[in-house]
Design a protein around this motif. Structure first.
Motif: not given
Length: 199
Positions: A52, A55, A90, A92-95, A121
Motif C-alpha cells: 500500500d 502504491t 488515485s 489507493h490504486t495508482n490508476t 481518491e
C-alpha cells in the motif's frame, strides 16, 4: 503378586506417562501452530502495508509531476489556451482517476459527488472542516495544480510580458526608421549624391 502383574502394572504406568507426554506435546504443538499463524498474519499485514505504501508513493510521485505540468498551463481565462489537464492517479490504486476533468473549465460543471469522490481518491479531504460545493471545487483545483498558479507560472508570465514589451518597442523603432528614410538608409554624413538630370 506375581511378576507378570507387576510388569503389566509398570507397563500401564509407562503407557499413561507416555500418553501424558504426547498430550502435552500436542498441546504445545497447537500453541506453537497458533503462534506461527499469528506470526504469519502479522507478516502478511506488514507485506500489505508495504504494498500500500509503495502504491501510494508511486501515485504521489506521478501526481507531483502532473500538478507541476498542470500549473504550467495558462489560466482558463485566456481564450487562446484550452489545453487538457494532466490526469492525477488515485493514491489507493495508482490508476488514473475516473471522472477527472479534461480541462480546468470542466471543474465548474462537475457534480458535487464527483468532486467529493476525486478528493477522497486523492486523500485531499479535510476531515476537520465541512466544505461547501464551492470550497470543494476550489480545493480540487488546488490539488490538481490549477488553483493558485505557482510562482513559476507567474514568473514565466512576467518574462513573457517583458519580452513582448521589448519586441513591441523594437518594432516601433524599426517603423520610425522607415518613416525617416534619409536617416536610416541615406548616404553617410558629408557625402553628396549626384543628382540625375531631368529629361
Amino acid at each position: 503378586m506375581s511378576q507378570s502383574y507387576i510388569e503389566a502394572h509398570k507397563t500401564e504406568e509407562a503407557v499413561r506417562a507416555l500418553e501424558q507426554k504426547v498430550s502435552l506435546l500436542l498441546t504445545k504443538n497447537k500453541e506453537q501452530a497458533g503462534k506461527n499463524e499469528s506470526f504469519e498474519k502479522k507478516i502478511h499485514g506488514l507485506e500489505k502495508k508495504s504494498e500500500d505504501l509503495d502504491t501510494r508513493l508511486k501515485a504521489s510521485e506521478h501526481n507531483a509531476l502532473a500538478r507541476h505540468l498542470n500549473a504550467l498551463i495558462p489560466p482558463s481565462t485566456s481564450s487562446a489556451h484550452h489545453q487538457n489537464l494532466h490526469p492525477l492517479h488515485s493514491i489507493h490504486t495508482n490508476t488514473p482517476l475516473k471522472n477527472f476533468p479534461r480541462k480546468e473549465t470542466d471543474i465548474r460543471t462537475m457534480s458535487s459527488v464527483d468532486v467529493t469522490n476525486l478528493l477522497k481518491e486523492l486523500d485531499a479531504t479535510d476531515g476537520s472542516k465541512k466544505m461547501d460545493a464551492g470550497e470543494r471545487k476550489a480545493r480540487l483545483k488546488e490539488v490538481i495544480g490549477v488553483g493558485e498558479r505557482s510562482s513559476v507560472v507567474q514568473n514565466a508570465a512576467v518574462v513573457d510580458s517583458v519580452g513582448e514589451k521589448k519586441a513591441e518597442e523594437k518594432k516601433k523603432v524599426e517603423e520610425k526608421k522607415k518613416v525617416l528614410p534619409g536617416k536610416a538608409t541615406g548616404p553617410p554624413p558629408g557625402k553628396v549624391l549626384p543628382i540625375a538630370p531631368k529629361d
